[in-house]
Structures are given as C-alpha cells and as structure tokens.
Design an enzyme around this catalytic site. Structure first.
Site, PDB file in Angstrom:
ATOM      1  N   HIS A  71       0.870  -1.034  -0.026  1.00  0.00           N
ATOM      2  CA  HIS A  71      -0.182  -0.048   0.059  1.00  0.00           C
ATOM      3  C   HIS A  71       0.913   1.384  -0.155  1.00  0.00           C
ATOM      4  CE1 HIS A  71      -2.574  -3.300   1.477  1.00  0.00           C
ATOM      5  NE2 HIS A  71      -3.437  -2.449   1.185  1.00  0.00           N
ATOM      6  N   HIS A 310      -4.054   4.130  -3.245  1.00  0.00           N
ATOM      7  CA  HIS A 310      -4.081   3.479  -1.844  1.00  0.00           C
ATOM      8  C   HIS A 310      -3.274   2.312  -1.897  1.00  0.00           C
ATOM      9  CE1 HIS A 310      -5.924   1.575   1.915  1.00  0.00           C
ATOM     10  NE2 HIS A 310      -5.878   0.687   0.865  1.00  0.00           N
ATOM     11  N   GLU A 461     -17.074  -3.845  24.989  1.00  0.00           N
ATOM     12  CA  GLU A 461     -16.415  -5.073  24.814  1.00  0.00           C
ATOM     13  C   GLU A 461     -15.430  -4.943  23.599  1.00  0.00           C
ATOM     14  OE1 GLU A 461     -20.288  -6.380  26.387  1.00  0.00           O
ATOM     15  OE2 GLU A 461     -19.912  -5.272  24.670  1.00  0.00           O
ATOM     16  N   HIS A 524     -28.507 -15.303  25.419  1.00  0.00           N
ATOM     17  CA  HIS A 524     -27.607 -15.194  26.358  1.00  0.00           C
ATOM     18  C   HIS A 524     -27.033 -16.670  26.827  1.00  0.00           C
ATOM     19  CE1 HIS A 524     -28.999 -11.049  26.730  1.00  0.00           C
ATOM     20  NE2 HIS A 524     -28.198 -10.801  27.647  1.00  0.00           N
TER      21      HIS A 524
END
Length: 709
Positions: A71, A310, A461, A524
């Site tokens: 890149h 890029h 999280e 859950h």
C-alpha cells in the site's frame, strides 16, 4: 545536525513542490482550540526533514514495486509526519528498542507498513536495508502488516501487531493507560522514571470502525492526556473517495468525546512539529487528536489524491515519481549521506536523554529497592511457578458452587502472588466475579486512581479487548477482562490478534458459559461460543469442572508464556469431585486432561467431559466398574503433553468413548466416537430445565452409553 547552505539549496530545489509547497486544500485548515508554539523548525533542520521525507517515500516506492504488493498511499502521504516524529519529536533509543521509557508509536493503519519500515531504517534501528528490500517476502523482517516481535518475526521498533483497522487506535489507549499506571505506581517525588507519550497514526478506515469510537470515549473519560492520535486525513478509502461513505465532522466528534483537537496541514513541517509539541506539553487531562490533512500518494502525480493511490497501482510510475521528488530513479532504496548524518545527530541527542534517564533510574532503584524488584519482575513477567502458586492457594472445599464464584476466590490469591496482574470488566464485575478486592479502581475521578488494578470499561467489549492487548504490548502489566461468554463475539477480532501476536500477558474471564444460563434465553446462552474459541491457534481455552480445576485454570493463565488464555466459568453451581485429592485435580488439570475416576475392572468405556458436565459424567460412571471418567478442562494444554501421557489418559486400546459438553459437538469427535452435545440454540426457562430438556443430565448420559452396546 545541520546541512550546509549548498546542501540546503540542493534539497530545496530537488524537493520542488512535493518537498516544500503547501497544497491549497490543506492550507485552509487552522489549528483549533490550542495556542501552538511560536517557534518554527529551524531552516536547516526543516530542509533535512523534507529531504528525509522524500527519501522515505522513495524507499517505500522501491519496496512495494519490488514486491508487486503493498500500500503506497500512506507512506507517501504521511512522510512529513514520520520525519517529524522520528526526526525530533519522539523519545527513543534505536540501540535499545525496549527501553521502558521510550515513546511508543503505533501504526493503526497497518496496511501502510512501509511507512514504519522506512522510518525505522532511517532512524537507526536494527532493520537493515536488505530486509526493507525484502518487503512481504518469506522470513523477512518486513511482513505485509506490522507484527510485534514473536516467534515468526522480530522487527525492533514495532510495538504492536496492526492491520485490522481501528484496533491500533484502541491498542494505543491501552498503552496510554499502562503508562499512566506505571507512572502512578513507580514514580516518586524524587524520581520520575515514566513520563513518555503514546503516538498512533490512523486513517479514515480506523475511524469508521466502531472500536476506535469505543476506545476514544474511554480514553477521554479516564483523561489519558499522554495519548496523541495523528489522523492521516487524505479523504480516500479503498473503493471510493471517503466522501462516498462518510460525512461527519470528525474533529467535532472528538471534541465531543472530550479530546483536545488540532486541524493542520499534514505536509507543513512547521505545522506538524508545532501541533505535536503543543500536544506533548498539554497536561490538561485530555487526549490529543491531530487531524493532519494530507494528499494520499503524494509525490506520484499519476495517482496522488485518488483512491488508486491506496494500493500498488502506482508501481508503473515509481521511477518517474522518484525523479520528480529529486531522487535518483536508477538507484533503488536511496538514502543520502546527509540524511544518514542528520539521523546520527538525532540519535546522539536521544542517547544523551537516554543516558540521563539511566542515571535517574539507578538513583531511583537504589532509593526504592522493593519497587525496583517489583518493576523488574513485571517487565520480565516473572511469576511464581505453578507448583509454588498451588502451595500458596488453600484447598477450595467440597461445597457445590459456580466456577465464577470459585474464580472470585482464586483471583484474590492471584492478585497477591502476581502484583502486576490487572483485572477489568465490560460492566460485569458483579456478575463475572473477577474484581480484585483491595486492588483499587483505575482511572480519573470518583474513587479511581491510575494505580488502581480494576478497570471499568463500560459496555465496550471490542475496545476492552484491544485495550487489554495494548496494556500487554506495553510490556509491564498482565491484563484480564471479563464479560458473558456469549458476548465474546463483540471482541473476537482482538482475541485473534492476541493469539497470533503471542500475547501471554492477556486473559479473558468469560462467564455464564452454556445453556445453564437459563431464564435469559437463547440470546444469552452460548452453544457455539466455546468451540468457536477453541479453533483459534495459540489460544488456551479452559472450562473447568470444579473449584480446584478453576485454580489450575487461573494459574495456567498467568504462568503460560506462549499466548493468551480464555477462562470459561459457569453461572450455576457445580458439584466438587471430592473423591480425587485437591492437589491431584490441580496438577492433572494443568496437563489439560486427567483421570477423574479410574475404572475398577477391565477398561470398557471412557467418558470424557468438561465444565459443568464433569459432574454428570462422574455420576453416570459411578455404577460402571469398567468405566473411566476423564475430565478435559483444556484441550490445548492436553495436546501439548507427551504421547506417553496422552496414552495414559486416553489409551488407544479403548475405542469405545463418549464425550459430553453443553455446547456444539463437533470438536469432541477427535476424542470420542459418540458425543452428547447441544447442536441447537437453547430457550428461556430455569437453567436446570433447559439442561434436562436438552439432554445435559447423568440419566441421559447413561442412556446414551447404553445405546452404544
């Protein structure tokens, strides 16, 4: 180091518009909310930095062209940022790349890896140019994305493994938190041994990924003002120009989080230098966000400023681009004598700073021998042996209890035995039971201090996982974090990176481990989750079957040197296997699997179980004289044992085997011909009813064994 007037003139002439001119787009941006230092970079240093920036561009172009892969956009577009950081603003010693008080640089936009490889070579790190030339080749020191030193690569100056966008930003937050903690725990009124900064370079993709937003909110809330994020704002993503997919004002967004923000021309060496100087000098409780407006692929006229810049689309134009920025087109990986001399001067200045710090450290160590010993143990990750830890942790008792409750008892002992062990949670300390009593809470405000050992990550999280990795990469503390097992998918990418980066300083406490969660229902109740973790290479996954196995799991997590560990604990109570001595259970568990109940007659069948199903296996096998029950709390640890040991536990002569786990069955067929598992989602009801309905009972196991006859 200053260039002669002749050298300066030549540098200015050769650099042309790419070296010194300010592009019209970036010139319109002003620095927000901060008074920058009035002094600019002196003219000779500025010329040297401009020349180094162009030579770094040339190195990147040559390596990417040789590999036909890579890149190009970021290394060319952010060259002035690299020149400023490595040419004066960062505190480092290339000859001692692990110096504990060095500034850290994280390339969050890891796809632009030739940026950091070029600058490490120029700055004098032990990264030879022939390794730079072997970019992306087998066994080279320059892999496609930066990799922290591990068994595959050891590239000095690479602080962490990056590539998945956004994670480097969040890793940097972990680094910053770790530095704050080190300063709080080890600096004294008479001696400052920790006062470094954390720098990260990130692109549009990093800030589109949600993990960076989670981490940015945490960093601002905990006032991590030692953190400097440099945004390579080139208005380009891979598929399209960035405006196609984003329209928010990112500077205002970071202001809203509580960051101090800057908005500058990323090609103006004075502006970059002044912004970084101001960021470092500002101890106002705000992390720093510097938007550096740049032109992607700068220096390559055919592609610069477009999304074509890029990747490697510019390879056909390399020779012409090098010529246009004043570099010899026919000399690959060119570095001028002037640039080498300039960085020799930088290293001389850095060495003086390093030597002064060494004197301060020696004085501090003499005055604080206990702190010095603790810090040495933390940096070297010295922990007591498993044998010594087992001796120090008392027997857990015979009462039935959930392994999350057992874990809460064990973590208190671990906290005392390993002072550099930290804990944290995504808003679930109370449920996961991994809080270190008397450890204090980390952060700013309320009852928190930077010396606190318990992190409150909030409901973040993904950021938690990346921050834990950042703490581990920083190289002082061992970090653990908790949530419900079913939510591990929120930060699964960070576990993958921890495993491939061999981060043994990281562990995860994942509770509510099965359909036994009960009333909360299938959203859950993890069924695929534990096996989904087991398929990661180099991740140890522990699902202990009682309190003593939980002791072994925790001890293994802090003594393991090869990689991270996941600790899977139950919500519901489980029986203790009191028929086997507590120390025998601990030592057997440490090997991943052991005989929990030995046959009393000729061996006819082996029943294998883990976690909450061990109690059912023991009950089912109790009236079967020819049955052996094997508890397997950790498949990975078992697989590392000798063939003789594995044969002693699972003799090949006995092919009649059945395994039981309250989760998907697939992985267990490696060890058994029949598996009693849960290959469906659960349902909302009390946990014992869900378990019974889905066959997780001793009675059902007996029936399944009978069906094998």
């Amino acid at each position: 180091m200053k260039f002669s007037a002749i050298a300066l003139s030549l540098a200015a002439m050769s650099a042309g518009v790419h070296g010194f001119a300010v592009n019209n787009r970036a010139a319109s941006f002003a620095v927000r909310n901060v008074a920058l230092q009035a002094s600019a970079v002196d003219v000779d240093t500025k010329a040297a930095l401009a020349q180094a920036a162009n030579e770094a561009r040339g190195i990147a172009m040559d390596s990417i062209a040789a590999a036909h892969s890579g890149h190009m956009g970021l290394p060319l577009g952010a060259a002035e940022i690299g020149a400023t950081l490595y040419g004066g603003q960062m505190q480092y010693n290339a000859k001692d790349p692990l110096w504990m008080n060095r500034d850290r640089f994280i390339l969050s936009a890891g796809h632009g890896s030739m940026f950091i490889y070029s600058w490490l070579n120029l700055a004098g790190y032990d990264l030879p140019m022939d390794e730079v030339a072997k970019f992306r080749q087998h066994h080279s020191m320059t892999p496609g994305h930066p990799e922290a030193p591990n068994s595959e690569h050891n590239t000095p100056g690479i602080e962490c493994t990056t590539g998945p966008l956004g994670q480097g930003v969040a890793n940097a937050v972990g680094f910053a938190a770790s530095e704050k903690m080190a300063a709080a725990r080890y600096n004294t009124d008479d001696h400052t041994i920790f006062n470094h900064h954390i720098f990260a370079l990130a692109g549009d993709g990093c800030f589109q990924e949600g993990v960076s937003a989670e981490a940015a909110a945490f960093a601002a809330h905990e006032k991590l003002d030692n953190l400097v994020i440099l945004y390579d704002a080139n208005e380009v993503t891979l598929d399209k120009m960035a405006e196609y997919t984003q329209s928010e004002d990112i500077v205002k967004r970071y202001e809203a989080y509580g960051w101090e923000v800057f908005d500058i021309d990323g090609h103006d060496l004075d502006a970059v230098d002044e912004a970084i100087s101001a960021a470092k000098a500002s101890n106002n409780g705000k992390p720093k966000f510097i938007k550096c407006n740049t032109i992607i692929g700068k220096g390559m006229e055919e592609t610069e400023g477009t999304n074509a810049a890029h990747g490697e689309a510019g390879v056909p134009y390399v020779d012409n681009a090098k010529k246009n920025i004043g570099l010899p087109a026919d000399e690959k990986w060119y570095v001028s004598e002037g640039t080498r001399d300039f960085f020799a001067g930088v290293q001389k200045k850095n060495t003086e700073t390093y030597d002064e710090w060494q004197k301060t450290y020696a004085s501090w160590a003499e005055a604080n021998p206990d702190k010095a010993t603790e810090l040495t143990n933390a940096i070297e990750d010295n922990v007591p042996s498993a044998e010594d830890m087992f001796a120090a942790i008392p027997a857990m008792g015979d009462e039935a209890e959930a392994t999350r409750v057992s874990g809460n008892k064990v973590i208190q002992d671990i906290g005392k035995l390993v002072p550099h062990y930290l804990s944290g949670s995504a808003d679930l300390h109370g449920s996961c039971r991994n809080y270190i009593n008397d450890g204090g809470n980390f952060g700013s405000g309320f009852d928190k201090t930077y010396a606190g050992r318990n992190f409150y990550f909030g409901i973040r999280e993904h950021a938690m996982g990346s921050i834990l990795n950042g703490i581990a990469y920083h190289g002082i503390f061992k970090a653990s974090g908790s949530t419900f097992a079913v939510f591990v998918d929120y930060f699964r990418p960070t576990i993958r990176v921890a495993a491939l980066a061999e981060l043994n300083r990281v562990s995860y406490v994942l509770t509510h481990d099965s359909i036994g969660v009960g009333e909360d229902g299938p959203t859950h109740q993890p069924v695929e989750t534990v096996s989904g973790l087991r398929v990661f290479p180099n991740l140890d996954v522990w699902r202990p079957g009682d309190a003593e196995e939980t002791v072994a799991a925790y001890v293994s997590s802090v003594t393991r040197k090869e990689g991270p560990t996941a600790l899977i604990f139950s919500r519901q109570n489980m029986d203790q296997n009191g028929a086997v001595d507590f120390m025998e259970r601990r030592n057997g568990s440490l090997k991943g699997a052991y005989v929990a109940k030995k046959e009393t007659e000729d061996l006819e069948i082996i029943i294998i179980a883990t976690g909450s199903e061990v109690q059912h296996a023991l009950k089912a096998g109790a009236d079967m004289p020819g049955a052996r029950v094997v508890s397997m709390p950790c498949m990975e640890a078992y697989e590392r044992q000798s063939d003789d040991y594995k044969e002693s536990v699972l003799p090949s002569s006995c092919t009649k085997r059945i395994a039981m786990e309250a989760g998907v069955s697939g992985l267990w067929y490696k060890y058994a011909s029949k598996v009693v598992g849960v290959d469906r989602f659960g349902f909302s009801a009390p946990g014992d009813i869900v378990m019974a309905e889905l066959g997780m009972t001793a009675e059902n196991l007996v029936e399944e064994i009978k069906s094998m006859n």
